[in-house]
Design an enzyme around this catalytic site. Structure first.
Site, PDB file in Angstrom:
ATOM      1  N   TYR A 254       0.875  -1.186   0.000  1.00 38.70           N
ATOM      2  CA  TYR A 254       0.000   0.000   0.000  1.00 38.70           C
ATOM      3  C   TYR A 254       0.907   1.229   0.000  1.00 38.70           C
ATOM      4  O   TYR A 254       2.084   1.137   0.374  1.00 38.70           O
ATOM      5  CB  TYR A 254      -0.971  -0.010   1.188  1.00 38.70           C
ATOM      6  CG  TYR A 254      -0.325  -0.101   2.550  1.00 38.70           C
ATOM      7  CD1 TYR A 254      -0.110   1.038   3.314  1.00 38.70           C
ATOM      8  CD2 TYR A 254       0.092  -1.324   3.074  1.00 38.70           C
ATOM      9  CE1 TYR A 254       0.493   0.967   4.564  1.00 38.70           C
ATOM     10  CE2 TYR A 254       0.690  -1.410   4.317  1.00 38.70           C
ATOM     11  CZ  TYR A 254       0.891  -0.267   5.053  1.00 38.70           C
ATOM     12  OH  TYR A 254       1.501  -0.346   6.281  1.00 38.70           O
ATOM     13  N   HIS A 301       5.959  -0.708   1.404  1.00 35.19           N
ATOM     14  CA  HIS A 301       5.916   0.400   0.450  1.00 35.19           C
ATOM     15  C   HIS A 301       6.945   0.246  -0.668  1.00 35.19           C
ATOM     16  O   HIS A 301       8.025  -0.269  -0.448  1.00 35.19           O
ATOM     17  CB  HIS A 301       6.196   1.720   1.156  1.00 35.19           C
ATOM     18  CG  HIS A 301       5.322   1.953   2.345  1.00 35.19           C
ATOM     19  ND1 HIS A 301       3.958   1.832   2.293  1.00 35.19           N
ATOM     20  CD2 HIS A 301       5.619   2.291   3.625  1.00 35.19           C
ATOM     21  CE1 HIS A 301       3.456   2.091   3.490  1.00 35.19           C
ATOM     22  NE2 HIS A 301       4.438   2.359   4.311  1.00 35.19           N
TER      23      HIS A 301
END
Ligand code: C5P
Length: 326
Positions: A254, A301
């Site tokens: 995400y 990430h």
């Protein structure tokens, strides 16, 4: 053949010395000026942002293929029901442990926090300028403080402090972005823009302003915070999914809080100035305020991809990226 130098009188020698020193100094300052523009502030060659540049067709296509002007930005009582695809993606971020009932929890939000349709005021003459301040160590020595403070909105992320760093990061904060694990006290005028990565985060937000009984998620979190309840806004899970699909293009698990904030700013501001993004040369996210180092390529990430996307947005004249000093 040896060069024969004319014999100069002492005052001629001094004059020649002064002249050559001046020429050397001029050349030095001209070059350091170029370096300053290219590396310290921003690449002026690339950036014609907000200066009537006409981007070529390919660039326009790249941006418009990703930018969705009608995406939901912030939660309110009218849009809190999640589309099935948004629900599936957002739920996928959460561990079993955190599966609470979203409908029940989200129903408690808007009697408590302002039930507004914030930032639906886009207008060609609005002219809202925004600084998004990430936490990168490249801010140290940058002297960006006055430039950051000159913007209408100054959006800071997680625990990034201002005290003691004013020269480089400024002192104004209009918006503070955080989630429970990075929460901090705010003054009465600062907007709290809350990023919920799980349902428990929403429960924590409610509890922090009411019962104060949640002090643990996957780690200890403050049971309450000082902040103005009437300035709370909550990012819509649809926006998180949109940034993941359209802007990080499924890289990482995400998007990072900082990257979400950059795209959020693109949607609510007319000029976006980005500071404090960028890793060390050996690929670690460092901070201007502590010694922690986190690998950019983490399980969560895609820091590198996010950085490249910000640079691309800069080249597309959609924002202005300031690369910092180190
Ligand atoms: O470290 P933290 O998550 O608090 O930093 C806020 C944001 O700033 C990150 O989410 C990331 O997007 C950005 N950042 C960066 N380079 C660094 C440190 C942080 O781009 N060296």
């Amino acid at each position: 053949m040896a060069m024969v130098l004319p014999k100069l009188k002492p005052y001629h020698r001094i004059a020649t010395l002064l002249l050559s020193s001046t020429i050397i100094l001029c050349l030095y300052f001209e070059n350091s000026g170029k370096l300053f523009n290219n590396n310290h502030r921003v690449s002026e060659i690339d950036a014609c942002v907000y200066r009537n540049c006409s981007p070529d067709q390919e660039r326009t296509d790249w941006f418009s293929a990703r930018y969705a002007p009608t995406v939901q930005l912030l939660l309110n009582s009218r849009n809190r029901a999640l589309r099935p695809d948004v629900w599936r993606w957002w739920r996928g971020l959460q561990k079993e442990l955190y599966f609470h009932n979203y409908t029940t929890v989200s129903r408690k939000l808007f009697p408590l926090f302002p039930d507004k349709n914030n930032y639906s005021d886009s207008h060609p003459n609005r002219g809202r300028t925004c600084a998004v301040v990430g936490n990168s160590g490249n801010l140290l020595g940058s002297h960006y403080g006055p430039l950051i403070d000159s913007k209408d909105f100054v959006m800071r992320i997680n625990k990034g402090p201002t005290k003691g760093f004013e020269v480089d990061v400024g002192s104004n904060t209009t918006h503070r972005i955080f989630y429970p694990e990075s929460a901090m006290d705010l003054d009465n005028s600062t907007h709290l823009v809350f990023f919920p990565f799980k349902i428990l985060d929403i429960e924590w937000l409610i509890s922090a302003f009411t019962t104060k009984d949640i002090n643990e998620t996957y780690t200890y979190v403050p049971s309450t915070i000082k902040a103005n309840k009437d300035k709370v806004m909550i990012l819509h899970p649809e926006f998180m999914k949109y940034v993941y699909k359209n802007w990080t293009e499924n890289h990482g698990r995400y998007p990072s809080t900082g990257f979400l904030t950059v795209i959020f700013a693109l949607h609510i501001c007319d000029e976006v100035h980005v500071f404090g993004f960028g890793a060390t040369k050996d690929g670690n996210w460092h901070h201007y305020f502590d010694q922690t180092l986190t690998p950019v390529a983490s399980e969560s990430h895609a820091g590198d991809y996010e950085y490249k996307t910000i640079i691309r947005l800069h080249r597309e004249n959609k924002l202005l990226m300031y690369k910092g000093w180190t």
